[in-house]
Design a protein around this motif. Structure first.
Motif, PDB file in Angstrom:
ATOM      1  N   ASP A 293      38.201 130.385  69.508  1.00  0.00           N
ATOM      2  CA  ASP A 293      37.567 131.465  68.750  1.00  0.00           C
ATOM      3  C   ASP A 293      38.525 131.899  67.646  1.00  0.00           C
ATOM      4  N   LEU A 294      38.245 131.471  66.407  1.00  0.00           N
ATOM      5  CA  LEU A 294      39.090 131.807  65.265  1.00  0.00           C
ATOM      6  C   LEU A 294      38.637 133.140  64.658  1.00  0.00           C
ATOM      7  N   PHE A 295      39.586 133.939  64.221  1.00  0.00           N
ATOM      8  CA  PHE A 295      39.301 135.289  63.711  1.00  0.00           C
ATOM      9  C   PHE A 295      38.548 136.057  64.801  1.00  0.00           C
TER      10      PHE A 295
ATOM     11  N   CYS B  56      45.178 137.333  63.433  1.00  0.00           N
ATOM     12  CA  CYS B  56      46.475 137.731  62.882  1.00  0.00           C
ATOM     13  C   CYS B  56      46.915 139.098  63.392  1.00  0.00           C
ATOM     14  N   GLU B  57      46.044 139.784  64.127  1.00  0.00           N
ATOM     15  CA  GLU B  57      46.416 141.073  64.714  1.00  0.00           C
ATOM     16  C   GLU B  57      45.625 141.312  65.988  1.00  0.00           C
TER      17      GLU B  57
ATOM     18  N   ALA C 156      38.200 149.067  74.407  1.00  0.00           N
ATOM     19  CA  ALA C 156      37.854 147.657  74.194  1.00  0.00           C
ATOM     20  C   ALA C 156      39.083 146.843  73.816  1.00  0.00           C
ATOM     21  N   ARG C 157      39.242 145.701  74.475  1.00  0.00           N
ATOM     22  CA  ARG C 157      40.329 144.761  74.226  1.00  0.00           C
ATOM     23  C   ARG C 157      39.744 143.349  74.212  1.00  0.00           C
TER      24      ARG C 157
ATOM     25  N   LEU D 205      48.323 135.553  68.686  1.00  0.00           N
ATOM     26  CA  LEU D 205      48.481 136.255  67.416  1.00  0.00           C
ATOM     27  C   LEU D 205      49.137 135.306  66.420  1.00  0.00           C
ATOM     28  N   GLN D 206      48.312 134.738  65.553  1.00  0.00           N
ATOM     29  CA  GLN D 206      48.795 133.785  64.556  1.00  0.00           C
ATOM     30  C   GLN D 206      47.785 133.721  63.425  1.00  0.00           C
TER      31      GLN D 206
END
Length: 169
Positions: free
Chosen positions: A18-20, A42-43, A50-51, A58-59
Motif C-alpha cells: 500500500d503506497l501512500f 513519508c510520515e 486512528a492509526r 516510513l520512507q
C-alpha cells in the motif's frame, strides 16, 4: 519404523503493498479480504485514536525500488491529490496554476512524479518477480487532465492501472 509427525503450518496470506498508505483505507479492506499488508508513507498519520492498521514503513515512495515488492500479489497506491483537486477549482489562482503547467512555465513531470513512480515500481516488481503484479492507483477526477483517463470510477474515486484486479469493468 519411523513415525512422521504432521504439523499444521500457518497458511501464507497473499502480500499487498500500500503506497501512500495514510491511515490505511486500502489496507483495512485488504486485511479484511485476507491479505498481509505493508504500507509505505513519508510520515505516520494519526487522527484521534486512528492509526495505520498494518506494518508501516516510513520512507519516501520516490526512493523505493520495485524489486522489493517481487513477492507481492497486489500493489495499491493513493498518491496525494491536493494539487489536482485545487487546479480543478474555478478560482483564478487555480486556473493560473493549471495554465502555467499547460504552457510549460511549470514542469508537468513534477506534478505527475508520484503517479509515474507507482508505475515504475510496478514495472520493477514485475521484472524481479518474472510475472505480472497488478497495480491499482486511486486519485481524484482532476488528475485525469494530467495523467490520462482513469480506467474506472465510483463517485469521487478514480482508478488507474489494473482495475480488474479489484473489480470487473
Amino acid at each position: 519404523m519411523y513415525r512422521v509427525r504432521s504439523f499444521d503450518l500457518p497458511e501464507l496470506k497473499p502480500l499487498a503493498i500500500d503506497l501512500f498508505c495514510g491511515l490505511g483505507g486500502w489496507s483495512e479492506g485488504l486485511i479484511a479480504d485476507g491479505y498481509d499488508v505493508v504500507g509505505f508513507d513519508c510520515e505516520r498519520h494519526v487522527y484521534g485514536e486512528a492509526r495505520y492498521p498494518a506494518q508501516l514503513v516510513l520512507q519516501d515512495v520516490l526512493t523505493l525500488h520495485g524489486s522489493q515488492f517481487k513477492d507481492a500479489a497486489l500493489i495499491v497506491a493513493s498518491p496525494p491529490c491536493q494539487e489536482f483537486s485545487y487546479m480543478a477549482m474555478p478560482w483564478t489562482k487555480a486556473k493560473e496554476k493549471a495554465r502555467r503547467l499547460r504552457e510549460g512555465e511549470d514542469d508537468p513531470k513534477r506534478l505527475t512524479a508520484l503517479f509515474d513512480a507507482c508505475f515504475r515500481l510496478q514495472r520493477e516488481a514485475c521484472e524481479a518477480a518474472g510475472h505480472h503484479i497488478p497495480l491499482v492507483v486511486e486519485n481524484v477526477c482532476g488528475a485525469q487532465k494530467w495523467v490520462g483517463r482513469a480506467r474506472w470510477h465510483y463517485g469521487s474515486f478514480y482508478l488507474w492501472g489494473d482495475v480488474p484486479a479489484l473489480m470487473p469493468i
